[in-house]
Design a protein around this motif. Structure first.
Motif, PDB file in Angstrom:
ATOM      1  N   UNK A   1      11.474  -7.915 -12.194  1.00  0.00           N
ATOM      2  CA  UNK A   1      10.867  -6.608 -11.963  1.00  0.00           C
ATOM      3  C   UNK A   1      11.805  -5.787 -11.085  1.00  0.00           C
ATOM      4  N   UNK A   2      12.230  -4.638 -11.587  1.00  0.00           N
ATOM      5  CA  UNK A   2      13.203  -3.825 -10.862  1.00  0.00           C
ATOM      6  C   UNK A   2      12.737  -2.383 -10.788  1.00  0.00           C
ATOM      7  N   UNK A   3      13.100  -1.715  -9.706  1.00  0.00           N
ATOM      8  CA  UNK A   3      12.702  -0.324  -9.593  1.00  0.00           C
ATOM      9  C   UNK A   3      13.267   0.360  -8.370  1.00  0.00           C
ATOM     10  N   UNK A   4      13.051   1.656  -8.346  1.00  0.00           N
ATOM     11  CA  UNK A   4      13.408   2.518  -7.229  1.00  0.00           C
ATOM     12  C   UNK A   4      12.108   3.095  -6.679  1.00  0.00           C
ATOM     13  N   UNK A   5      11.940   3.158  -5.363  1.00  0.00           N
ATOM     14  CA  UNK A   5      10.687   3.701  -4.828  1.00  0.00           C
ATOM     15  C   UNK A   5      10.495   5.155  -5.216  1.00  0.00           C
ATOM     16  N   UNK A   6       9.236   5.528  -5.392  1.00  0.00           N
ATOM     17  CA  UNK A   6       8.919   6.911  -5.726  1.00  0.00           C
ATOM     18  C   UNK A   6       8.218   7.607  -4.569  1.00  0.00           C
ATOM     19  N   UNK A   7       7.160   6.999  -4.039  1.00  0.00           N
ATOM     20  CA  UNK A   7       6.468   7.518  -2.863  1.00  0.00           C
ATOM     21  C   UNK A   7       5.932   6.333  -2.091  1.00  0.00           C
ATOM     22  N   UNK A   8       5.227   6.594  -1.023  1.00  0.00           N
ATOM     23  CA  UNK A   8       4.983   5.537  -0.048  1.00  0.00           C
ATOM     24  C   UNK A   8       3.953   4.501  -0.468  1.00  0.00           C
ATOM     25  N   UNK A   9       3.118   4.808  -1.477  1.00  0.00           N
ATOM     26  CA  UNK A   9       2.162   3.805  -1.912  1.00  0.00           C
ATOM     27  C   UNK A   9       2.617   3.168  -3.219  1.00  0.00           C
ATOM     28  N   UNK A  10       2.110   1.973  -3.502  1.00  0.00           N
ATOM     29  CA  UNK A  10       2.419   1.332  -4.766  1.00  0.00           C
ATOM     30  C   UNK A  10       2.811  -0.114  -4.582  1.00  0.00           C
ATOM     31  N   UNK A  11       2.953  -0.816  -5.703  1.00  0.00           N
ATOM     32  CA  UNK A  11       3.219  -2.246  -5.664  1.00  0.00           C
ATOM     33  C   UNK A  11       4.586  -2.558  -5.060  1.00  0.00           C
ATOM     34  N   UNK A  12       5.588  -1.702  -5.316  1.00  0.00           N
ATOM     35  CA  UNK A  12       6.915  -1.951  -4.746  1.00  0.00           C
ATOM     36  C   UNK A  12       6.881  -1.811  -3.226  1.00  0.00           C
ATOM     37  N   UNK A  13       6.163  -0.811  -2.740  1.00  0.00           N
ATOM     38  CA  UNK A  13       6.007  -0.637  -1.297  1.00  0.00           C
ATOM     39  C   UNK A  13       5.306  -1.848  -0.690  1.00  0.00           C
ATOM     40  N   UNK A  14       4.281  -2.336  -1.359  1.00  0.00           N
ATOM     41  CA  UNK A  14       3.535  -3.500  -0.851  1.00  0.00           C
ATOM     42  C   UNK A  14       4.416  -4.746  -0.802  1.00  0.00           C
ATOM     43  N   UNK A  15       5.210  -4.958  -1.854  1.00  0.00           N
ATOM     44  CA  UNK A  15       6.089  -6.130  -1.885  1.00  0.00           C
ATOM     45  C   UNK A  15       7.164  -6.047  -0.809  1.00  0.00           C
ATOM     46  N   UNK A  16       7.697  -4.844  -0.591  1.00  0.00           N
ATOM     47  CA  UNK A  16       8.706  -4.691   0.459  1.00  0.00           C
ATOM     48  C   UNK A  16       8.098  -4.967   1.838  1.00  0.00           C
ATOM     49  N   UNK A  17       6.895  -4.469   2.061  1.00  0.00           N
ATOM     50  CA  UNK A  17       6.234  -4.716   3.343  1.00  0.00           C
ATOM     51  C   UNK A  17       6.037  -6.211   3.566  1.00  0.00           C
ATOM     52  N   UNK A  18       5.639  -6.932   2.527  1.00  0.00           N
ATOM     53  CA  UNK A  18       5.477  -8.385   2.640  1.00  0.00           C
ATOM     54  C   UNK A  18       6.807  -9.067   2.891  1.00  0.00           C
ATOM     55  N   UNK A  19       7.868  -8.592   2.215  1.00  0.00           N
ATOM     56  CA  UNK A  19       9.194  -9.176   2.417  1.00  0.00           C
ATOM     57  C   UNK A  19       9.679  -8.935   3.842  1.00  0.00           C
ATOM     58  N   UNK A  20       9.491  -7.718   4.348  1.00  0.00           N
ATOM     59  CA  UNK A  20       9.925  -7.394   5.710  1.00  0.00           C
ATOM     60  C   UNK A  20       9.186  -8.241   6.740  1.00  0.00           C
TER      61      UNK A  20
END
Length: 244
Positions: free
Chosen positions: A153-172
């Motif tokens: 699963x690959x992507x570039x962030x678009x805005x502050x909410x969403x699954x990519x934001x959630x995964x990054x927060x968990x990774x951090x």
């Protein structure tokens, strides 16, 4: 002509071998779609041991976006020696590539109802930043029917909410489960928007494959697009485009 891999792309592929879910967060124009297309063909024609009749499913934020990945894969098949090993069927409603081993590379719309019942060897999820939680959850739930099932699963962030934001927060926070590999290529949060080291960190594939021209292309973007969009699309940093 042999396919040119950057060290960053090879790291993504290495993760895919060892982790059920590989997530890549990287700026635009860093070969996300090309990498996914090549990996999809690899799984299709040379599946893991015991995975007979592999099924590679392509999903994106829209069916048109998924079609772009499919077109990249088709072009690779038609341009190289794989052309003699496969049958390519193109249809406006359900395009797929079929290999001589009975495996298929399929395109599916990002709708949970159309993703039910999949039996995937590999899921290629493009534009994760625009993917809904329901679609992501449905795809994850479709894994596991085959022991070697994987998702890239690959992507570039678009805005502050969403699954990519959630995964990054968990990774951090160090809270991702062990079966998830997260490749965070965002510019450091404290780096200035014009910091060239931050640019390079956020564009690793571009910098590795085009060491003489990558910076110039970003300079053009910096001069012509609003800062918030540059932050998101070129530095892979979350910003607010909504203006509220």
């Amino acid at each position: 002509e042999p396919f040119r891999w950057s060290k960053t792309q090879l790291a993504w592929i290495e993760s895919l071998i060892h982790s059920e879910l590989t997530v890549v967060m990287v700026a635009r124009a860093n070969a996300k779609t090309t990498t996914a297309a090549a990996v999809g063909l690899w799984y299709l024609f040379d599946p893991p041991p015991g995975d007979h009749r592999p099924e590679v499913v392509v999903v994106a934020s829209s069916k048109a976006q998924a079609g772009g990945l499919y077109n990249s894969a088709t072009a690779m098949v038609e341009a190289g020696p794989l052309d003699e090993m496969s049958f390519t069927f193109k249809d406006a409603t359900a395009p797929y590539i079929m290999a001589d081993n009975g495996g298929r590379l399929l395109v599916r719309a990002p709708k949970p109802a159309q993703l039910q019942g999949l039996n995937t060897s590999l899921i290629l999820l493009d534009e994760l930043g625009a993917c809904s939680q329901n679609v992501f959850t449905t795809l994850v739930q479709s894994m596991g029917k085959r022991p070697s099932s994987r998702m890239l699963a690959a992507g570039t962030p678009l805005w502050s909410e969403g699954i990519l934001h959630e995964l990054k927060a968990q990774a951090d926070a160090g809270e991702l489960p062990p079966f998830v590999a997260f490749h965070d290529h965002s510019a450091p949060a404290t780096a200035d928007i014009d910091d060239r080291k931050a640019w390079k960190a956020a564009n690793p594939v571009k910098a590795e494959l085009d060491p003489k021209g990558w910076e110039r292309s970003l300079e053009m973007q910096r001069a012509t697009v609003p800062p918030a969009e540059f932050e998101i699309f070129n530095l892979s940093r979350f910003a607010d485009l909504r203006g509220d």
